[in-house]
Write an enzyme that holds these catalytic residues in place. Structure first.
Site, PDB file in Angstrom:
ATOM      1  N   HIS A 166      11.560 -21.230   8.781  1.00 13.37           N
ATOM      2  CA  HIS A 166      12.932 -20.882   8.381  1.00 13.37           C
ATOM      3  C   HIS A 166      13.978 -21.679   9.161  1.00 13.37           C
ATOM      4  O   HIS A 166      15.110 -21.815   8.701  1.00 13.37           O
ATOM      5  CB  HIS A 166      13.169 -19.378   8.531  1.00 13.37           C
ATOM      6  CG  HIS A 166      13.283 -18.894   9.944  1.00 13.37           C
ATOM      7  ND1 HIS A 166      12.200 -18.504  10.680  1.00 13.37           N
ATOM      8  CD2 HIS A 166      14.359 -18.749  10.743  1.00 13.37           C
ATOM      9  CE1 HIS A 166      12.593 -18.129  11.877  1.00 13.37           C
ATOM     10  NE2 HIS A 166      13.906 -18.268  11.955  1.00 13.37           N
TER      11      HIS A 166
ATOM     12  N   ASP B 110       4.361 -19.271  19.031  1.00 13.93           N
ATOM     13  CA  ASP B 110       5.325 -18.609  18.158  1.00 13.93           C
ATOM     14  C   ASP B 110       6.523 -19.493  17.856  1.00 13.93           C
ATOM     15  O   ASP B 110       7.082 -19.425  16.766  1.00 13.93           O
ATOM     16  CB  ASP B 110       5.793 -17.312  18.822  1.00 13.93           C
ATOM     17  CG  ASP B 110       6.642 -16.456  17.898  1.00 13.93           C
ATOM     18  OD1 ASP B 110       6.292 -16.355  16.696  1.00 13.93           O
ATOM     19  OD2 ASP B 110       7.652 -15.906  18.352  1.00 13.93           O
TER      20      ASP B 110
ATOM     21  N   LYS C 260      11.839 -15.214  26.005  1.00 16.19           N
ATOM     22  CA  LYS C 260      12.452 -13.917  25.715  1.00 16.19           C
ATOM     23  C   LYS C 260      13.047 -13.341  26.995  1.00 16.19           C
ATOM     24  O   LYS C 260      12.637 -13.689  28.094  1.00 16.19           O
ATOM     25  CB  LYS C 260      11.417 -12.957  25.123  1.00 16.19           C
ATOM     26  CG  LYS C 260      10.955 -13.371  23.725  1.00 16.19           C
ATOM     27  CD  LYS C 260      10.029 -12.329  23.117  1.00 16.19           C
ATOM     28  CE  LYS C 260       9.649 -12.699  21.682  1.00 16.19           C
ATOM     29  NZ  LYS C 260      10.813 -12.698  20.775  1.00 16.19           N
TER      30      LYS C 260
ATOM     31  N   LYS D 238       4.841 -18.834   8.734  1.00 15.47           N
ATOM     32  CA  LYS D 238       4.219 -19.191  10.001  1.00 15.47           C
ATOM     33  C   LYS D 238       3.711 -17.929  10.690  1.00 15.47           C
ATOM     34  O   LYS D 238       4.194 -16.831  10.383  1.00 15.47           O
ATOM     35  CB  LYS D 238       5.211 -19.929  10.891  1.00 15.47           C
ATOM     36  CG  LYS D 238       6.261 -19.017  11.537  1.00 15.47           C
ATOM     37  CD  LYS D 238       7.008 -19.730  12.618  1.00 15.47           C
ATOM     38  CE  LYS D 238       7.898 -18.785  13.391  1.00 15.47           C
ATOM     39  NZ  LYS D 238       7.210 -17.824  14.246  1.00 15.47           N
TER      40      LYS D 238
ATOM     41  N   LYS E 215      18.152 -23.841   8.093  1.00 17.00           N
ATOM     42  CA  LYS E 215      19.464 -23.613   8.699  1.00 17.00           C
ATOM     43  C   LYS E 215      20.377 -24.811   8.471  1.00 17.00           C
ATOM     44  O   LYS E 215      19.960 -25.959   8.628  1.00 17.00           O
ATOM     45  CB  LYS E 215      19.316 -23.334  10.198  1.00 17.00           C
ATOM     46  CG  LYS E 215      18.660 -22.001  10.523  1.00 17.00           C
ATOM     47  CD  LYS E 215      18.586 -21.777  12.020  1.00 17.00           C
ATOM     48  CE  LYS E 215      17.982 -20.412  12.332  1.00 17.00           C
ATOM     49  NZ  LYS E 215      18.851 -19.305  11.917  1.00 17.00           N
TER      50      LYS E 215
ATOM     51  N   HIS F 274       9.065 -24.427  15.339  1.00 16.80           N
ATOM     52  CA  HIS F 274      10.508 -24.660  15.394  1.00 16.80           C
ATOM     53  C   HIS F 274      10.889 -25.847  16.274  1.00 16.80           C
ATOM     54  O   HIS F 274      11.604 -26.763  15.839  1.00 16.80           O
ATOM     55  CB  HIS F 274      11.231 -23.418  15.911  1.00 16.80           C
ATOM     56  CG  HIS F 274      11.026 -22.194  15.087  1.00 16.80           C
ATOM     57  ND1 HIS F 274      10.740 -22.236  13.740  1.00 16.80           N
ATOM     58  CD2 HIS F 274      11.067 -20.872  15.409  1.00 16.80           C
ATOM     59  CE1 HIS F 274      10.624 -21.002  13.282  1.00 16.80           C
ATOM     60  NE2 HIS F 274      10.811 -20.170  14.274  1.00 16.80           N
TER      61      HIS F 274
ATOM     62  N   GLU G 128      16.064 -16.322  23.746  1.00 10.78           N
ATOM     63  CA  GLU G 128      16.358 -15.007  23.192  1.00 10.78           C
ATOM     64  C   GLU G 128      16.689 -14.054  24.330  1.00 10.78           C
ATOM     65  O   GLU G 128      16.098 -14.141  25.412  1.00 10.78           O
ATOM     66  CB  GLU G 128      15.169 -14.476  22.395  1.00 10.78           C
ATOM     67  CG  GLU G 128      14.808 -15.304  21.174  1.00 10.78           C
ATOM     68  CD  GLU G 128      13.605 -14.726  20.447  1.00 10.78           C
ATOM     69  OE1 GLU G 128      13.814 -13.952  19.501  1.00 10.78           O
ATOM     70  OE2 GLU G 128      12.470 -15.044  20.828  1.00 10.78           O
TER      71      GLU G 128
ATOM     72  N   ARG H  49       0.835  -1.209   0.000  1.00  7.70           N
ATOM     73  CA  ARG H  49       0.000   0.000   0.000  1.00  7.70           C
ATOM     74  C   ARG H  49       0.870   1.259   0.000  1.00  7.70           C
ATOM     75  O   ARG H  49       0.677   2.138   0.819  1.00  7.70           O
ATOM     76  CB  ARG H  49      -0.887   0.022   1.240  1.00  7.70           C
ATOM     77  CG  ARG H  49      -1.939  -1.057   1.296  1.00  7.70           C
ATOM     78  CD  ARG H  49      -2.746  -0.918   2.576  1.00  7.70           C
ATOM     79  NE  ARG H  49      -1.888  -1.039   3.753  1.00  7.70           N
ATOM     80  CZ  ARG H  49      -2.288  -0.803   5.004  1.00  7.70           C
ATOM     81  NH1 ARG H  49      -3.507  -0.393   5.251  1.00  7.70           N
ATOM     82  NH2 ARG H  49      -1.449  -0.952   6.014  1.00  7.70           N
TER      83      ARG H  49
END
Length: 514
Positions: free
Chosen positions: A206, A263, A366, A176, A210, A268, A244, A69
């Site tokens: 993804h 998530d 996290k 995802k 790897k 994963h 993380e 957009r």
């Protein structure tokens, strides 16, 4: 076709070696990228496309079309892409490579529900077919929130873009998460399946692109060293960690309401579990590899008591990298009463002959102590020790650690005698690292996956059955958490809530400190 060998000629082994080293190069095609203004496109997808071109893996007949957009012309999008590539490309920036790539760059402005915009998109890719010789082969990459997938897929069908002819192909790439539970995953699949056949749907995880994840299969099945002990007779337990050290940052709008388990664990970590626990496939074809992973996922068992066998938390304020950081509930865009977890851990079983009785502990979070993803096989202690307790008091359990990121490689941890007059045994490590063993840097996961899409090679992409099996594992846990209060707070910079450490302590074990 193989070159014929003259009678009496001696085969040249070097020729076979060179043949195996020949790169796979995509054929003529157009990649249409929806969501080109997002972080994923800017930091990962556009640089990956350039890196493929820089490595000579994209043909001259390649086109890239952005759709968003923005009131941009072709040159405006090319300038934005140029800047993203210069900032984030893995390989050195070469102006001549970019110049050739940019000749096939186009931009179509418009809303996703705008019929005219999709009609202009159809005209644009036909123009690329004529000018660049892209052959009518189109891949549509949906770098968008999942709620927008149905709108785009239906527009592709209405505009005729999803229909292939004269030997050309159409493929759709879906990022995802693949739904937010089993029911929504099935609904999403029904929409996509109505337009694209299953072999034309590429669900991107993804992590499967790897090098270190693919090395799990090489480590297991190309060697005789590990596979004989890769089972319940020798393995005490398995830990799979994705930690993380950052907070939600600018992803608050996406992350809240989804959480750590949806998530990361649903895709994963369960994919890593499947690769670690699966039996040897008959080949590395897509069907054979997926079949073995699906067997594992269908054999996963949940703890009888979900309160004792799972843990979830939310990061509170604390210190990270020597600086104070706010808690999750103080992040911009997060409701102060949010119950979304930023840490999730669970104990799973795999009810197969190889793994019965071996717990698999999965955790992700996290604002943890450091950024690391690893798979650790922790082995049983020796059944009989001739050493005294004081001789081995500093020795832990043997372990094989597959480091996915960073410092990619493999570590084997075992006991060795300490030099000296006394018999003292202490843990030591043998390390393999990609950086020291190979001169070529590993390609980014998105390079491999985008190339696989353009070539039509699907082994690294989970199919719908894997997605549904993963949701069948996670849904009961999510339902339990929803009915049982708020996630536990944990200090930023720590290694998760107390309940996560108690989860292993009840089994007489503890989490590894990466």
């Amino acid at each position: 076709m193989k070159e014929p060998v003259m009678p009496g000629a001696v085969p040249n082994p070097l020729r076979n070696i060179l043949d195996r080293r020949l790169p796979r190069i995509a054929g003529p095609s157009v990649l249409v990228l929806f969501g080109v203004t997002g972080d994923l496109a800017r930091k990962k997808l556009l640089p990956a496309i350039y890196d493929l071109a820089n490595r000579g893996l994209l043909p001259p007949g390649f086109g890239l079309v952005g759709f968003a957009r923005r009131d941009w012309e072709d040159q405006d999008f090319a300038a934005e892409a140029h800047e993203a590539v210069r900032q984030h490309a893995r390989t050195p920036f070469r102006e001549d490579v970019w110049r050739q790539l940019s000749e096939g760059v186009r931009f179509v402005p418009g809303e996703l529900h705008d019929d005219d915009a999709f009609d202009r998109l159809a005209e644009t890719v036909r123009e690329l077919d004529a000018r660049r010789g892209t052959g009518g082969n189109y891949a549509f990459y949906l770098s968008l929130p999942p709620k927008l997938f149905p709108t785009v897929v239906k527009q592709l069908k209405r505009s005729g873009l999803a229909e292939s002819s004269d030997g050309s192909w159409r493929r759709v790439v879906i990022e995802k998460p693949f739904g937010h539970d089993l029911e929504s995953a099935r609904e999403l699949n029904a929409v996509v399946d109505d337009v694209f056949p299953p072999q034309s749907v590429f669900r991107i995880d993804h992590y499967l692109g790897k090098e270190t994840v693919q090395n799990i299969m090489a480590l297991r099945f190309a060697n005789t060293l590990f596979e004989p002990i890769w089972n319940r007779s020798y393995v005490d337990h398995v830990q799979i960690t994705m930690a993380e050290d950052i907070g939600v940052g600018g992803r608050a709008g996406y992350y809240d309401g989804i959480g750590a388990a949806r998530d990361v664990i649903q895709n994963h970590l369960l994919q890593l579990l499947a690769l670690v626990a699966m039996e040897e496939p008959v080949s590395f074809s897509a069907d054979a590899l997926r079949a073995e992973k699906e067997k594992v996922l269908s054999a996963v068992t949940l703890p009888e008591d979900l309160a004792q066998g799972t843990a979830r938390g939310q990061y509170a304020e604390g210190w990270q990298g020597g600086a104070p950081v706010v808690g999750y509930l103080q992040e911009d865009g997060i409701p102060p009463d949010s119950t979304t977890e930023t840490y999730a851990a669970m104990k799973l079983g795999v009810n197969t002959r190889r793994w019965a009785g071996v717990p698999f502990y999965l955790r992700t979070g996290k604002r943890l102590g450091r950024r690391v993803t690893e798979v650790a096989l922790v082995f049983q202690r020796a059944p009989h020790q001739v050493f005294s307790h004081t001789d081995i008091e500093e020795m832990g359990q043997n372990s094989l650690v597959l480091r996915i990121q960073p410092d990619e490689g493999v570590t084997l941890r075992f006991g060795s005698k300490v030099p000296g007059a006394s018999m003292e045994v202490r843990d030591v490590s043998m390390d393999f690292t990609y950086g020291q063993s190979f001169t070529e840097a590993s390609p980014e996961a998105y390079e491999r996956l985008i190339l696989d899409v353009l070539i039509g090679d699907p082994p690294l992409f989970p199919r719908q059955e894997e997605v549904e099996l993963s949701w069948k594992i996670l849904d009961p846990i999510e339902e339990f958490w929803t009915k049982n209060g708020r996630p536990e707070q944990y200090e930023s910079g720590a290694w998760g809530p107390a309940s996560a450490h108690e989860l292993l302590a009840r089994d007489g074990r503890q989490w590894r400190r990466p």
